[in-house]
Design a protein around this motif. Structure first.
Motif, PDB file in Angstrom:
ATOM      1  N   LYS A   1       0.828  -1.125  -0.151  1.00 28.80           N
ATOM      2  CA  LYS A   1      -0.036  -0.049  -0.012  1.00 28.80           C
ATOM      3  C   LYS A   1       0.825   1.086   0.019  1.00 28.80           C
ATOM      4  CE  LYS A   1      -3.672  -2.193   2.666  1.00 28.80           C
ATOM      5  NZ  LYS A   1      -2.955  -3.220   3.129  1.00 28.80           N
ATOM      6  N   VAL A   2       0.651   2.147  -0.896  1.00 31.27           N
ATOM      7  CA  VAL A   2       1.288   3.429  -0.830  1.00 31.27           C
ATOM      8  C   VAL A   2       0.547   4.485  -0.501  1.00 31.27           C
ATOM      9  CG1 VAL A   2       2.659   4.898  -2.450  1.00 31.27           C
ATOM     10  CG2 VAL A   2       2.551   2.524  -2.929  1.00 31.27           C
ATOM     11  N   TYR A   3       0.826   5.173   0.820  1.00 28.81           N
ATOM     12  CA  TYR A   3       0.025   6.412   1.282  1.00 28.81           C
ATOM     13  C   TYR A   3       0.884   7.515   0.813  1.00 28.81           C
ATOM     14  CZ  TYR A   3      -2.274   2.749   4.272  1.00 28.81           C
ATOM     15  OH  TYR A   3      -2.796   1.464   4.562  1.00 28.81           O
ATOM     16  N   LEU A   4      -0.010   8.544   0.313  1.00 34.07           N
ATOM     17  CA  LEU A   4       0.516   9.735   0.093  1.00 34.07           C
ATOM     18  C   LEU A   4      -0.101  10.861   0.650  1.00 34.07           C
ATOM     19  CD1 LEU A   4       2.427  10.422  -2.467  1.00 34.07           C
ATOM     20  CD2 LEU A   4       0.613  11.525  -3.359  1.00 34.07           C
ATOM     21  N   PHE A   5       0.594  11.757   1.190  1.00 39.67           N
ATOM     22  CA  PHE A   5       0.460  12.757   2.181  1.00 39.67           C
ATOM     23  C   PHE A   5       0.690  14.310   1.706  1.00 39.67           C
ATOM     24  CE2 PHE A   5       0.836   8.961   5.001  1.00 39.67           C
ATOM     25  CZ  PHE A   5      -0.222   9.133   5.469  1.00 39.67           C
ATOM     26  N   PRO A   6      -0.066  14.873   0.634  1.00 41.23           N
ATOM     27  CA  PRO A   6       0.309  15.981  -0.018  1.00 41.23           C
ATOM     28  C   PRO A   6       0.414  17.194   0.943  1.00 41.23           C
ATOM     29  CG  PRO A   6      -1.794  15.266  -0.470  1.00 41.23           C
ATOM     30  CD  PRO A   6      -1.269  14.256   0.219  1.00 41.23           C
ATOM     31  N   GLU A   7       0.822  18.345   0.551  1.00 39.74           N
ATOM     32  CA  GLU A   7       0.780  19.469   1.368  1.00 39.74           C
ATOM     33  C   GLU A   7      -0.613  20.162   1.322  1.00 39.74           C
ATOM     34  OE1 GLU A   7       3.302  22.260  -0.313  1.00 39.74           O
ATOM     35  OE2 GLU A   7       2.275  22.781  -2.138  1.00 39.74           O
ATOM     36  N   SER A   8      -1.395  19.736   0.497  1.00 40.87           N
ATOM     37  CA  SER A   8      -2.933  20.094   0.566  1.00 40.87           C
ATOM     38  C   SER A   8      -3.543  19.279  -0.168  1.00 40.87           C
ATOM     39  CB  SER A   8      -3.008  21.597  -0.231  1.00 40.87           C
ATOM     40  OG  SER A   8      -2.441  21.687  -1.394  1.00 40.87           O
ATOM     41  N   GLY A   9      -5.113  19.269   0.039  1.00 41.40           N
ATOM     42  CA  GLY A   9      -5.721  18.381  -0.598  1.00 41.40           C
ATOM     43  C   GLY A   9      -5.880  17.165   0.408  1.00 41.40           C
TER      44      GLY A   9
ATOM     45  N   ALA B   1      -1.291  21.136  -5.474  1.00 40.48           N
ATOM     46  CA  ALA B   1      -0.096  20.762  -4.153  1.00 40.48           C
ATOM     47  C   ALA B   1       1.233  20.531  -5.079  1.00 40.48           C
ATOM     48  CB  ALA B   1      -0.483  19.710  -3.558  1.00 40.48           C
ATOM     49  N   GLU B   2       2.275  21.211  -4.568  1.00 39.29           N
ATOM     50  CA  GLU B   2       3.541  21.106  -5.353  1.00 39.29           C
ATOM     51  C   GLU B   2       4.621  20.451  -4.322  1.00 39.29           C
ATOM     52  OE1 GLU B   2       4.632  25.174  -5.956  1.00 39.29           O
ATOM     53  OE2 GLU B   2       3.350  25.619  -7.653  1.00 39.29           O
ATOM     54  N   ARG B   3       4.428  19.976  -3.282  1.00 39.10           N
ATOM     55  CA  ARG B   3       5.289  19.114  -2.319  1.00 39.10           C
ATOM     56  C   ARG B   3       4.265  18.094  -1.679  1.00 39.10           C
ATOM     57  NH1 ARG B   3       9.868  20.856  -2.686  1.00 39.10           N
ATOM     58  NH2 ARG B   3      10.910  19.200  -1.281  1.00 39.10           N
TER      59      ARG B   3
ATOM     60  N   VAL C   1       6.674  -3.991   7.135  1.00 42.76           N
ATOM     61  CA  VAL C   1       7.747  -3.296   7.143  1.00 42.76           C
ATOM     62  C   VAL C   1       7.566  -2.075   6.275  1.00 42.76           C
ATOM     63  CG1 VAL C   1      10.041  -3.189   6.085  1.00 42.76           C
ATOM     64  CG2 VAL C   1       9.064  -5.349   7.131  1.00 42.76           C
ATOM     65  N   TYR C   2       7.806  -0.838   6.736  1.00 44.07           N
ATOM     66  CA  TYR C   2       7.463   0.371   6.200  1.00 44.07           C
ATOM     67  C   TYR C   2       8.695   0.987   5.510  1.00 44.07           C
ATOM     68  CZ  TYR C   2       3.135  -0.513   8.627  1.00 44.07           C
ATOM     69  OH  TYR C   2       1.847  -0.827   9.164  1.00 44.07           O
ATOM     70  N   THR C   3       8.655   1.813   4.599  1.00 46.75           N
ATOM     71  CA  THR C   3       9.338   3.057   4.072  1.00 46.75           C
ATOM     72  C   THR C   3       8.640   4.293   4.067  1.00 46.75           C
ATOM     73  OG1 THR C   3      10.678   1.340   2.675  1.00 46.75           O
ATOM     74  CG2 THR C   3      10.641   3.774   2.054  1.00 46.75           C
ATOM     75  N   GLU C   4       9.492   5.098   4.540  1.00 43.72           N
ATOM     76  CA  GLU C   4       8.920   6.702   4.624  1.00 43.72           C
ATOM     77  C   GLU C   4       9.790   7.516   3.983  1.00 43.72           C
ATOM     78  OE1 GLU C   4       8.097   8.409   8.555  1.00 43.72           O
ATOM     79  OE2 GLU C   4       7.172   6.653   9.355  1.00 43.72           O
ATOM     80  N   ILE C   5       9.287   8.489   3.248  1.00 46.39           N
ATOM     81  CA  ILE C   5      10.099   9.401   2.284  1.00 46.39           C
ATOM     82  C   ILE C   5       9.512  10.815   2.720  1.00 46.39           C
ATOM     83  CG2 ILE C   5      10.855   9.930   0.132  1.00 46.39           C
ATOM     84  CD1 ILE C   5      10.412   7.213  -0.937  1.00 46.39           C
ATOM     85  N   GLU C   6      10.002  11.642   3.128  1.00 44.42           N
ATOM     86  CA  GLU C   6       9.322  12.993   3.559  1.00 44.42           C
ATOM     87  C   GLU C   6      10.084  14.297   2.669  1.00 44.42           C
ATOM     88  OE1 GLU C   6      10.425  13.652   7.669  1.00 44.42           O
ATOM     89  OE2 GLU C   6       9.010  12.078   8.354  1.00 44.42           O
ATOM     90  N   ASP C   7       9.070  15.047   2.455  1.00 42.84           N
ATOM     91  CA  ASP C   7       9.418  16.353   1.556  1.00 42.84           C
ATOM     92  C   ASP C   7       9.993  16.035   0.506  1.00 42.84           C
ATOM     93  OD1 ASP C   7       9.313  19.064   1.458  1.00 42.84           O
ATOM     94  OD2 ASP C   7      11.569  19.392   2.374  1.00 42.84           O
ATOM     95  N   VAL C   8       9.286  15.766  -0.496  1.00 38.96           N
ATOM     96  CA  VAL C   8       9.573  15.539  -1.847  1.00 38.96           C
ATOM     97  C   VAL C   8       8.753  16.293  -2.820  1.00 38.96           C
ATOM     98  CG1 VAL C   8      10.666  13.213  -1.635  1.00 38.96           C
ATOM     99  CG2 VAL C   8       8.143  13.384  -2.469  1.00 38.96           C
ATOM    100  N   GLU C   9       9.261  16.737  -3.903  1.00 38.50           N
ATOM    101  CA  GLU C   9       8.645  17.659  -4.970  1.00 38.50           C
ATOM    102  C   GLU C   9       7.332  16.860  -5.680  1.00 38.50           C
ATOM    103  OE1 GLU C   9      11.097  19.327  -7.729  1.00 38.50           O
ATOM    104  OE2 GLU C   9      12.441  20.602  -6.243  1.00 38.50           O
ATOM    105  N   ALA C  10       6.491  17.381  -6.016  1.00 39.01           N
ATOM    106  CA  ALA C  10       5.426  16.832  -6.683  1.00 39.01           C
ATOM    107  C   ALA C  10       5.839  16.664  -8.205  1.00 39.01           C
ATOM    108  CB  ALA C  10       4.282  17.672  -6.656  1.00 39.01           C
ATOM    109  N   SER C  11       5.066  16.154  -8.978  1.00 39.89           N
ATOM    110  CA  SER C  11       5.009  16.095 -10.466  1.00 39.89           C
ATOM    111  C   SER C  11       6.411  15.213 -10.724  1.00 39.89           C
ATOM    112  CB  SER C  11       5.105  17.491 -11.156  1.00 39.89           C
ATOM    113  OG  SER C  11       3.653  17.919 -10.899  1.00 39.89           O
ATOM    114  N   GLN C  12       6.265  13.918 -10.372  1.00 38.95           N
ATOM    115  CA  GLN C  12       7.753  13.243 -10.810  1.00 38.95           C
ATOM    116  C   GLN C  12       7.262  11.825 -10.391  1.00 38.95           C
ATOM    117  OE1 GLN C  12      11.233  13.171  -8.576  1.00 38.95           O
ATOM    118  NE2 GLN C  12      10.279  14.261  -6.792  1.00 38.95           N
TER     119      GLN C  12
END
Length: 579
Positions: free
Chosen positions: A482-490, A518-520, A534-545
């Motif tokens: 499962k891939v959870y996404l937490f954008p800066e807005s929305g 949302a841009e980040r 088991v989890y992987t966390e990635i923080e503060d990445v740019e959108a649109s990639q």
């Protein structure tokens, strides 16, 4: 936001010896283009009398015509396998976006799935077959028809070192497949959907458990699924999805003649039938899309069916079971794997004679939409003369999410409502430019690829984010993650990585998110398949990639936690190069 422009691309199954298929393009309304690829046998829709004979005398094969989409050669571009009446054509995408013919395998004629089933790191092909027999006659009983083709050589079907065990008795036409690690032993198990119009009392396995590379054994009769279908196996689309969020893939089966059911995974290869017929009431379940349509973290279940006012007034008793015309269904997950039927208020019921479907955010607004094909050649129809010809060459449906799990049908507004005899469909980001394209196949005609040009112009560009998961040997795509996404807005969003699970084929096992403005991304959280979690966390990445994320065990072995997809995976220039 205006509807994206599609451009159109047809895939005709002809000219098997060519190495590169020819393209023609046609601009459509709004932001879409249609591209037509010529690569097959003769045009199956050229002879209307032949079509009439074919539909009347071989209804089971009239259901067929699938497409599987996945990266075959490891370059992070989406390749495709297109099923025709005598086999599967495999195509790889070049860096200009064109598809080059890779190979043709023979024997299959219905559904297809791409996965590494022998654990050598290369893509293999699983394909099904529907047998020829007149619909008013009984065929000789024989085993179900499944084919394995091992890549990259794509050997003849059913190599001696890679077989399903023989199951004596019964005949089943095999249409769709799904794979996931059902038993959490690190290997992909296989689910088959075996619609039959044989009145055979025998019940066959639906789940085949992997106990070694390319070795499968049937589920035992006490696994909780046997007895739910008896001889009336009309399953079209099986999906493996963790609908109660306990880390175990559950089984949802969209099935014909009021037989759609779902089963909770109890662990230890056992299931429990949780179907409430007062809620799961689709009359002719065919295609399906399992996704979080209301962004509440739970996976909902959309099922295609038949919509017709005359049939909707009463249920018709056919040769094989009940069928009616009340239309598509949307079952909202209310938690703990339980559903409520929200079809009436959702606005998705009228889908004609629906088949393959996908859930995707076509306008990148953060809410999943629904696209599905439909149509059925009902000329000279045996079952119900009142609908003779009514569903032939029906336009596709595009249900745009209003943001609250209600939908508005906009296929005509978006210019993608062409009439078709659609069967399978695959949705994916063809150019890695962040907007979702799709290809559909037909029972009697060419496959057609629609290119979404939403993000080709700064005036219509909308932010997105894409994740490709890289798992471990035995489950390279990390099916079940499962891939959870937490954008800066929305809204926060979630996707599940799946192999198969749609009618006659598969979408690529990857996650695409629309983000609007949302841009980040504040955080990406991946829950990998298996227990303990088991989890992987990635923080503060740019959108649109698009990014590639490695399983923690791969990271321990020296691979990076994540990296952007290589530039070579993207189109070398603008979409105009395809013209």
């Amino acid at each position: 936001m205006p509807g994206p422009f599609f451009r159109h691309a047809c895939y005709q199954q002809s000219m098997p010896k060519i190495l590169r298929c020819s393209f023609t393009t046609q601009p459509l309304l709004n932001h879409w283009h249609l591209i037509t690829l010529s690569c097959g046998e003769r045009a199956l829709d050229a002879d209307s009398q032949w079509r009439r004979r074919y539909a009347r005398n071989n209804q089971a094969q009239g259901f067929s015509g699938g497409v599987a989409a996945r990266d075959i050669n490891g370059d992070f571009r989406v390749d495709i396998g297109v099923v025709f009446q005598g086999g599967v054509d495999l195509f790889v995408q070049s860096n200009s976006g064109e598809y080059q013919h890779l190979t043709r395998v023979k024997g299959a004629n219905s559904g297809a799935l791409l996965a590494d089933i022998n654990h050598d790191g290369k893509m293999d092909l699983v394909a099904g077959e529907s047998l020829y027999f007149p619909i008013d006659q009984a065929a000789t009983e024989q085993k179900p028809i499944y084919h394995f083709y091992l890549g990259p050589e794509w050997a003849r079907p059913e190599p001696t070192d890679c077989l399903l065990p023989f199951i004596a008795g019964g005949q089943r036409n095999t249409y769709s497949f799904a794979m996931a690690d059902v038993t959490l032993n690190g290997m992909l198990d296989l689910v088959t959907s075996n619609w039959t119009d044989q009145r055979v009392a025998r019940e066959e396995p639906r789940i085949w458990f992997a106990d070694a590379p390319c070795r499968f054994k049937p589920a035992s009769k006490n696994n909780g699924i046997y007895g739910s279908f008896s001889g009336n196996d009309f399953s079209f689309t099986s999906t493996l999805s963790d609908i109660n969020n306990n880390g175990l893939p559950d089984l949802l089966m969209a099935s014909d003649f009021e037989t759609s059911q779902y089963f909770m995974n109890l662990g230890q290869a056992e299931f429990s039938n949780q179907t409430n017929p007062l809620i799961i009431d689709d009359q002719n379940g065919m295609g399906a899309a399992v996704a979080d349509f209301d962004n509440d973290g739970q996976f909902d279940w959309f099922v295609t069916s038949i919509r017709d006012k005359e049939l909707g007034q009463h249920v018709v008793k056919s040769l094989y079971g009940h069928w009616g015309g009340t239309g598509n269904r949307l079952y909202r997950n209310v938690g703990n794997g339980q559903f409520e039927n929200i079809s009436g208020r959702a606005g998705i019921a009228d889908g004609g004679w629906g088949w393959g479907a996908c859930a995707a955010d076509f306008n990148n607004d953060g809410h999943l939409d629904i696209y599905h094909v439909n149509g059925f050649l009902t000329d000279d129809f045996l079952y119900h003369p009142a609908i003779d010809g009514k569903f032939s060459n029906e336009p596709s449906r595009l249900f745009i999410n209003n943001g609250d799990a209600t939908f508005k049908e906009k296929a005509s507004e978006w210019g993608i409502d062409e009439p078709n005899e659609g069967r399978g469909v695959a949705c994916f980001d063809h150019g890695r430019d962040g907007d979702i394209d799709f290809i559909y196949t037909q029972a009697y005609g060419e496959a057609r690829l629609f290119i979404n040009q939403l993000n080709d112009s700064p005036d219509t560009f909308s932010n997105y984010f894409g994740v490709i998961t890289q798992g471990l040997k035995g489950n390279l795509a990390a099916a079940g993650a499962k891939v959870y996404l937490f954008p800066e807005s929305g809204d926060d969003q979630v996707r599940e990585i799946r192999i198969g699970g749609n009618f006659l084929g598969q979408h690529p096992p990857e996650a695409h998110f629309g983000l609007g403005d949302a841009e980040r991304i504040e955080k990406v959280l991946i829950q990998w398949p298996g227990k303990p979690a088991v989890y992987t966390e990635i923080e503060d990445v740019e959108a649109s990639q698009w990014i590639v994320v490695n399983h923690p065990e791969r990271v321990k072995a020296g691979e990076p936690t994540w990296f952007p997809i290589p530039e070579s995976a993207k189109l070398v220039s603008a979409q105009d190069d395809l013209e």
